[in-house]
Design a protein around this motif. Structure first.
Motif, PDB file in Angstrom:
ATOM      1  N   LYS A  17      -5.799  15.219  -6.264  1.00  0.00           N
ATOM      2  CA  LYS A  17      -6.720  14.499  -7.139  1.00  0.00           C
ATOM      3  C   LYS A  17      -6.145  14.512  -8.547  1.00  0.00           C
ATOM      4  CE  LYS A  17     -11.585  14.109  -8.394  1.00  0.00           C
ATOM      5  NZ  LYS A  17     -12.941  14.678  -8.206  1.00  0.00           N
ATOM      6  N   VAL A  18      -6.036  13.350  -9.154  1.00  0.00           N
ATOM      7  CA  VAL A  18      -5.428  13.238 -10.478  1.00  0.00           C
ATOM      8  C   VAL A  18      -6.424  12.626 -11.447  1.00  0.00           C
ATOM      9  CG1 VAL A  18      -3.114  13.005  -9.505  1.00  0.00           C
ATOM     10  CG2 VAL A  18      -4.458  10.962  -9.993  1.00  0.00           C
ATOM     11  N   THR A  19      -6.198  12.879 -12.725  1.00  0.00           N
ATOM     12  CA  THR A  19      -7.043  12.319 -13.775  1.00  0.00           C
ATOM     13  C   THR A  19      -6.576  10.911 -14.118  1.00  0.00           C
ATOM     14  OG1 THR A  19      -5.655  13.174 -15.560  1.00  0.00           O
ATOM     15  CG2 THR A  19      -7.377  14.641 -14.692  1.00  0.00           C
ATOM     16  N   GLN A  20      -7.406  10.202 -14.865  1.00  0.00           N
ATOM     17  CA  GLN A  20      -7.022   8.856 -15.296  1.00  0.00           C
ATOM     18  C   GLN A  20      -5.817   8.902 -16.222  1.00  0.00           C
ATOM     19  OE1 GLN A  20      -8.495   5.937 -14.037  1.00  0.00           O
ATOM     20  NE2 GLN A  20      -9.284   7.542 -12.691  1.00  0.00           N
ATOM     21  N   ALA A  27       1.822   5.087 -14.374  1.00  0.00           N
ATOM     22  CA  ALA A  27       2.087   3.669 -14.633  1.00  0.00           C
ATOM     23  C   ALA A  27       3.249   3.511 -15.609  1.00  0.00           C
ATOM     24  CB  ALA A  27       0.833   2.996 -15.192  1.00  0.00           C
ATOM     25  N   ILE A  28       3.304   4.372 -16.626  1.00  0.00           N
ATOM     26  CA  ILE A  28       4.417   4.333 -17.582  1.00  0.00           C
ATOM     27  C   ILE A  28       5.722   4.683 -16.881  1.00  0.00           C
ATOM     28  CG2 ILE A  28       5.395   5.446 -19.634  1.00  0.00           C
ATOM     29  CD1 ILE A  28       2.524   5.836 -20.653  1.00  0.00           C
ATOM     30  N   SER A  29       5.680   5.713 -16.034  1.00  0.00           N
ATOM     31  CA  SER A  29       6.878   6.140 -15.312  1.00  0.00           C
ATOM     32  C   SER A  29       7.389   5.061 -14.373  1.00  0.00           C
ATOM     33  CB  SER A  29       6.571   7.422 -14.519  1.00  0.00           C
ATOM     34  OG  SER A  29       7.654   7.793 -13.704  1.00  0.00           O
ATOM     35  N   ASN A  44       1.464   6.927  -2.393  1.00  0.00           N
ATOM     36  CA  ASN A  44       1.199   5.489  -2.510  1.00  0.00           C
ATOM     37  C   ASN A  44      -0.204   5.229  -3.022  1.00  0.00           C
ATOM     38  OD1 ASN A  44       3.635   4.152  -1.687  1.00  0.00           O
ATOM     39  ND2 ASN A  44       3.264   4.880   0.390  1.00  0.00           N
ATOM     40  N   THR A  45      -1.143   6.083  -2.644  1.00  0.00           N
ATOM     41  CA  THR A  45      -2.520   5.937  -3.125  1.00  0.00           C
ATOM     42  C   THR A  45      -2.578   6.061  -4.637  1.00  0.00           C
ATOM     43  OG1 THR A  45      -3.423   6.818  -1.066  1.00  0.00           O
ATOM     44  CG2 THR A  45      -4.862   6.874  -2.995  1.00  0.00           C
ATOM     45  N   HIS A  46      -1.850   7.039  -5.180  1.00  0.00           N
ATOM     46  CA  HIS A  46      -1.814   7.209  -6.634  1.00  0.00           C
ATOM     47  C   HIS A  46      -1.206   5.995  -7.322  1.00  0.00           C
ATOM     48  CE1 HIS A  46      -1.709  11.778  -5.698  1.00  0.00           C
ATOM     49  NE2 HIS A  46      -2.950  11.387  -5.918  1.00  0.00           N
ATOM     50  N   LEU A  47      -0.147   5.457  -6.720  1.00  0.00           N
ATOM     51  CA  LEU A  47       0.499   4.288  -7.309  1.00  0.00           C
ATOM     52  C   LEU A  47      -0.433   3.083  -7.279  1.00  0.00           C
ATOM     53  CD1 LEU A  47       2.959   3.086  -8.623  1.00  0.00           C
ATOM     54  CD2 LEU A  47       3.938   2.697  -6.356  1.00  0.00           C
ATOM     55  N   SER A  51      -1.917   1.159 -10.813  1.00  0.00           N
ATOM     56  CA  SER A  51      -1.664  -0.251 -11.127  1.00  0.00           C
ATOM     57  C   SER A  51      -2.714  -0.834 -12.065  1.00  0.00           C
ATOM     58  CB  SER A  51      -1.605  -1.075  -9.836  1.00  0.00           C
ATOM     59  OG  SER A  51      -2.833  -1.012  -9.132  1.00  0.00           O
ATOM     60  N   ARG A  52      -3.882  -0.205 -12.153  1.00  0.00           N
ATOM     61  CA  ARG A  52      -4.916  -0.697 -13.072  1.00  0.00           C
ATOM     62  C   ARG A  52      -4.485  -0.584 -14.522  1.00  0.00           C
ATOM     63  NH1 ARG A  52      -9.332   3.835 -11.585  1.00  0.00           N
ATOM     64  NH2 ARG A  52      -8.565   3.161  -9.547  1.00  0.00           N
ATOM     65  N   TYR A  53      -3.488   0.245 -14.794  1.00  0.00           N
ATOM     66  CA  TYR A  53      -3.032   0.459 -16.164  1.00  0.00           C
ATOM     67  C   TYR A  53      -1.712  -0.250 -16.470  1.00  0.00           C
ATOM     68  CZ  TYR A  53      -6.644   4.035 -16.176  1.00  0.00           C
ATOM     69  OH  TYR A  53      -7.842   4.684 -16.092  1.00  0.00           O
ATOM     70  N   PHE A  54      -1.277  -1.141 -15.590  1.00  0.00           N
ATOM     71  CA  PHE A  54      -0.025  -1.854 -15.834  1.00  0.00           C
ATOM     72  C   PHE A  54      -0.109  -2.733 -17.082  1.00  0.00           C
ATOM     73  CE2 PHE A  54       1.779  -1.789 -11.216  1.00  0.00           C
ATOM     74  CZ  PHE A  54       1.946  -0.419 -11.328  1.00  0.00           C
ATOM     75  N   ALA A  55      -1.275  -3.344 -17.319  1.00  0.00           N
ATOM     76  CA  ALA A  55      -1.441  -4.165 -18.527  1.00  0.00           C
ATOM     77  C   ALA A  55      -1.402  -3.297 -19.777  1.00  0.00           C
ATOM     78  CB  ALA A  55      -2.756  -4.939 -18.455  1.00  0.00           C
ATOM     79  N   LEU A  56      -1.955  -2.094 -19.666  1.00  0.00           N
ATOM     80  CA  LEU A  56      -1.923  -1.165 -20.798  1.00  0.00           C
ATOM     81  C   LEU A  56      -0.490  -0.753 -21.107  1.00  0.00           C
ATOM     82  CD1 LEU A  56      -3.682   0.439 -22.787  1.00  0.00           C
ATOM     83  CD2 LEU A  56      -3.736   2.301 -21.110  1.00  0.00           C
ATOM     84  N   VAL A  57       0.311  -0.531 -20.071  1.00  0.00           N
ATOM     85  CA  VAL A  57       1.727  -0.224 -20.275  1.00  0.00           C
ATOM     86  C   VAL A  57       2.430  -1.417 -20.923  1.00  0.00           C
ATOM     87  CG1 VAL A  57       3.906   0.342 -19.142  1.00  0.00           C
ATOM     88  CG2 VAL A  57       1.784   1.396 -18.350  1.00  0.00           C
ATOM     89  N   GLY A  58       2.056  -2.632 -20.501  1.00  0.00           N
ATOM     90  CA  GLY A  58       2.609  -3.821 -21.129  1.00  0.00           C
ATOM     91  C   GLY A  58       2.290  -3.869 -22.611  1.00  0.00           C
ATOM     92  N   LEU A  59       1.075  -3.460 -22.968  1.00  0.00           N
ATOM     93  CA  LEU A  59       0.682  -3.419 -24.378  1.00  0.00           C
ATOM     94  C   LEU A  59       1.506  -2.384 -25.138  1.00  0.00           C
ATOM     95  CD1 LEU A  59      -1.318  -4.829 -26.222  1.00  0.00           C
ATOM     96  CD2 LEU A  59      -2.984  -3.040 -25.705  1.00  0.00           C
TER      97      LEU A  59
END
Length: 274
Positions: A17-20, A27-29, A44-47, A51-59
């Motif tokens: 179980k991981v935190t947000q 996502a950054i990694s 794979n579940t974590h990945l 993916s919900r934070y891919f846009a944040l990484v883009g920012l």
């Protein structure tokens, strides 16, 4: 950018179980070469969740690229500053998405059957189709940003929008198509293959917050935001039809190609509006 060694094997039933915040770091990694300490066994579940934070990484990438341009342009002309910024971007991401763009064109251009296309896309060698496509898209990106560099505000805005919104479009394709592979167990790179409703909502919300912030700061007008959204939705529809027609679904390379094309379309749209 992550590699396959980050992932647990499919037989590992233990799910950490991981935190947000840990998902943000994942996502950054995955999308960049920025050193990140992941103190958990990635699955794979974590990945999929990250993916919900891919846009944040883009920012984040957009902010770093915009900052680098501001530094370069203090000493150099705009064209050289744009070129150096693009080189810095390739270093930050390891040319992750550019590689996907080139592989897609090699596969779609050189293969007749789906199996042939997938085999070519997995080949690490760069073919004529891929080389030509990579040259063209980098040239378009460069020229578009040079035209936008007449205004510091305009080019920074373009970079932020291009890096963030393009990853929303690319990631959202996961919900519209199935993942395809010649051999599902032979993936060289891990890839998010499921996007939950909550993850899609967070992706979309990131883009909305960015657009609303730019409107509230009077950097862009709401009509510009509407036009960009409309253009990207049309592009997304075209990409879905294209990938389904070519492969019957998507691969990781397809998502990288979608990001690159979306980014360039955003720049071209802003050039046209300005």
């Amino acid at each position: 950018m992550s590699d396959s060694s980050l992932l647990d094997t499919p037989n590992n039933k233990l799910q950490t179980k991981v935190t947000q915040w840990q998902l943000v770091l994942l996502a950054i990694s995955f999308l960049t070469r920025i050193p990140v300490a992941l103190r958990f066994n990635v699955t794979n579940t974590h990945l999929n969740q990250a993916s919900r934070y891919f846009a944040l990484v883009g920012l984040l990438l957009g902010g770093l690229l915009a900052l680098s341009y501001c530094v370069f342009q203090l000493l150099l002309p705009p064209s050289l500053s744009v070129l150096l910024m693009m080189a810095f971007g390739l270093l930050l991401t390891g040319a992750f998405h550019e590689d996907g763009w080139a592989d897609v064109w090699d596969g779609f251009g050189g293969g007749w059957q789906v199996e042939q296309k997938l085999t070519i896309m997995k080949d690490s060698r760069l073919g004529t189709y891929g080389a030509a496509a990579l040259f063209i898209i980098l040239l378009i990106k460069f020229q578009s940003l040079v035209l936008l560099s007449t205004s510091l505000t305009a080019i920074i805005t373009a970079i932020l929008l291009g890096q963030c919104l393009s990853r929303v479009i690319a990631s959202s394709l996961i919900v519209s198509m199935d993942y395809v592979s010649e051999d599902a167990t032979s993936k060289v790179k891990p890839i998010a293959m499921h996007l939950s409703f909550n993850s899609l909502a967070i992706l979309t919300l990131t883009a909305v917050i960015l657009l609303l912030s730019l409107i509230c700061l009077n950097i862009i007008v709401w009509q510009t935001a509407v036009i960009i959204i409309a253009v990207l939705l049309i592009l997304r529809s075209v990409l879905v039809r294209w990938f389904k027609r070519q492969l019957g679904g998507y691969t990781g390379d397809c998502l990288g190609a979608a990001q690159q094309l979306s980014e360039v379309v955003i720049y071209l749209t802003l050039v046209g509006l300005l």
